[in-house]
Design a protein around this motif. Structure first.
Motif, PDB file in Angstrom:
ATOM      1  N   LEU A  53     -15.584 -34.440 -30.431  1.00  0.00           N
ATOM      2  CA  LEU A  53     -15.777 -35.874 -30.589  1.00  0.00           C
ATOM      3  C   LEU A  53     -17.041 -36.347 -29.889  1.00  0.00           C
ATOM      4  O   LEU A  53     -17.240 -36.103 -28.701  1.00  0.00           O
ATOM      5  N   PRO A  55     -18.520 -40.059 -30.055  1.00  0.00           N
ATOM      6  CA  PRO A  55     -18.422 -41.405 -30.631  1.00  0.00           C
ATOM      7  C   PRO A  55     -19.794 -42.006 -30.915  1.00  0.00           C
ATOM      8  O   PRO A  55     -20.745 -41.809 -30.156  1.00  0.00           O
ATOM      9  N   VAL A  61     -12.473 -45.446 -30.718  1.00  0.00           N
ATOM     10  CA  VAL A  61     -11.851 -44.127 -30.780  1.00  0.00           C
ATOM     11  C   VAL A  61     -10.345 -44.281 -30.642  1.00  0.00           C
ATOM     12  O   VAL A  61      -9.864 -44.955 -29.727  1.00  0.00           O
TER      13      VAL A  61
END
Length: 314
Positions: A53, A55, A61
């Motif tokens: 991940l 962002p 998120v």
């Protein structure tokens, strides 16, 4: 949220804001994230494992917990509406190391389910005799068509990922080499020997190839250790399961020693490999194409012979 079928969690998602879904990196986690997208009426920009991940600026998120029931419902819905090939492609995407594999799987499922909804049965001449869902659900003759539409952006990426995983599985079936290890007996009982293989695939494909080796080896216990993804497939002669080895150190270092005849059998295999090779037709480029170099360190036939078994040169 209205559902025509309790086993089908799909309804048209609505876009509220830019959101990224983070799951645990497993197939069940990915399917749970797909379920959550429809349940929350959201259209996530990214569906990625927590380890990948990153962002985007201004992106919210959402951590999606793994729910086995939700995952099973999504898999049943995709298989019934789009066919087993589409469901298998989603499974393969969950094993990929590509950071956008989860997003590709979600976008494909959304596209495939939307395509099935557009294929109404009202004007179908075979509606009365339909063997699918009585003329009320996805057309059984259109299953699998979505995965064939590789010109669509939602299909093309998943198709490439699926093809790459299939190729890696084929490499595993071809280039896995087992070592015969001694078994350890407890309480004076009979020891059980085990076959061990160390692999370094570019995707976590051990779960996809375990059934193949179970069928080949029968009741013989074996272990396939993926040192890249720190995952081991363990077969005890009756059933197989996966063991995460993260933080456990090198699994190969904790294994028993090879059997007495392992060195002799390995040397015999190397001798056979040398005997069938034709030096005049040696083609290194073609060899690297069909036998990627990253597998060479695990191939018995390409390893140096032990000094004790080498013939003296005159």
């Amino acid at each position: 949220m209205h559902r025509a079928d309790p086993d089908t969690p799909f309804s048209e998602p609505e876009i509220y804001d830019e959101v990224a879904y983070a799951y645990d990196g497993t197939l069940e986690g990915l399917l749970s994230a797909i379920f959550a997208a429809y349940e929350r009426h959201e259209n996530p920009t990214d569906v990625v494992p927590e380890s990948h991940l990153q962002p985007r600026l201004g992106q919210r998120v959402a951590a999606i917990p793994t729910n086995m029931n939700h995952a099973a419902r999504v898999l049943r819905g995709v298989k019934r509406a789009c066919g087993w090939r589409a469901a298998h492609a989603v499974k393969q995407a969950s094993c990929s190391d590509e950071p956008d594999a989860g997003t590709a799987a979600y976008r494909f499922v959304r596209y495939a389910m939307d395509e099935q909804k557009l294929r109404a049965c009202d004007r179908c001449r075979k509606r009365a005799s339909c063997k699918g869902r009585g003329g009320t659900g996805p057309c059984p003759k259109m299953r699998g068509r979505a995965l064939s539409d590789i010109t669509h952006p939602a299909v093309e990426r998943l198709f490439r990922i699926s093809r790459s995983i299939s190729q890696e599985c084929e490499h595993m079936r071809q280039f896995v080499r087992f070592q015969h290890l001694r078994g350890e007996s407890e309480g004076g009982g009979t020891s059980t020997e085990v076959w061990f293989a160390r692999v370094s695939p570019k995707a976590s494909v051990v779960p996809l190839v375990m059934d193949h080796f179970v069928e080949r080896l029968g009741v013989q216990p074996f272990i396939i250790y993926d040192e890249v993804h720190e995952l081991a497939g363990v077969y005890d002669g009756g059933d197989w399961h996966l063991v995460a080895t993260a933080g456990q150190g090198d699994l190969a270092g904790a294994l028993p020693d090879p059997t007495a005849d392992e060195a002799l059998l390995s040397e015999a295999w190397r001798a056979f490999y040398r005997s069938v090779s034709v030096g005049a037709r040696y083609h290194p480029e073609l060899r690297r194409q069909f036998m990627p170099k990253r597998f060479w360190k695990s191939l018995t036939e390409l390893q140096e012979s032990p000094a004790s078994l080498r013939r003296p040169t005159s």
